[in-house]
Design a protein around this motif. Sequence first.
Motif, PDB file in Angstrom:
ATOM      1  N   GLU A  16      -6.162   0.085   1.918  1.00 38.97           N
ATOM      2  CA  GLU A  16      -5.810  -0.187   3.447  1.00 38.97           C
ATOM      3  C   GLU A  16      -4.668  -1.309   3.339  1.00 38.97           C
ATOM      4  N   HIS A  21      -0.548   3.416   4.022  1.00 41.24           N
ATOM      5  CA  HIS A  21      -2.038   4.116   3.531  1.00 41.24           C
ATOM      6  C   HIS A  21      -2.228   5.350   4.613  1.00 41.24           C
ATOM      7  N   THR A  24      -8.604   5.185   5.472  1.00 37.94           N
ATOM      8  CA  THR A  24      -9.187   3.734   5.540  1.00 37.94           C
ATOM      9  C   THR A  24     -10.100   3.715   4.496  1.00 37.94           C
ATOM     10  N   ASN A  25     -10.944   2.501   4.345  1.00 41.14           N
ATOM     11  CA  ASN A  25     -12.112   2.571   3.283  1.00 41.14           C
ATOM     12  C   ASN A  25     -13.228   3.599   3.794  1.00 41.14           C
ATOM     13  N   ARG A  26     -13.282   3.557   5.189  1.00 37.49           N
ATOM     14  CA  ARG A  26     -14.451   4.218   5.427  1.00 37.49           C
ATOM     15  C   ARG A  26     -14.100   5.759   5.513  1.00 37.49           C
ATOM     16  N   LYS A  27     -12.943   6.183   5.615  1.00 33.46           N
ATOM     17  CA  LYS A  27     -12.580   7.691   5.456  1.00 33.46           C
ATOM     18  C   LYS A  27     -12.927   8.093   3.875  1.00 33.46           C
ATOM     19  N   THR A  67     -13.147   0.222  -3.934  1.00 35.27           N
ATOM     20  CA  THR A  67     -13.793   0.396  -2.541  1.00 35.27           C
ATOM     21  C   THR A  67     -15.225   1.096  -2.424  1.00 35.27           C
TER      22      THR A  67
END
Length: 85
Positions: A16, A21, A24-27, A67
Amino acid sequence: NLIDAGLKGRLSKFGETNPNHKLTNRKAVLIKKLACAGIPHLEIAKKFGISKSTVGHIKRGYRWSSTLEELAGRTQPARRSPECG
């Protein structure tokens, strides 16, 4: 040269922190979960606007591994994350 680049903020940025990018980290975490659940890589790739090889790399821990390790609560990063562990 590396020290100078670091002091001036010119070193490569990952995840991120990279201004270009796509994820995201969540994705990245969601992509790994979907891939491990058996959803075809091509289907996941189209949904997130990435290549199917990137999906495979995330699943195997070649990309976004720091991550995924951090979110898994590991203090010592492995060379590669377990594929679906």
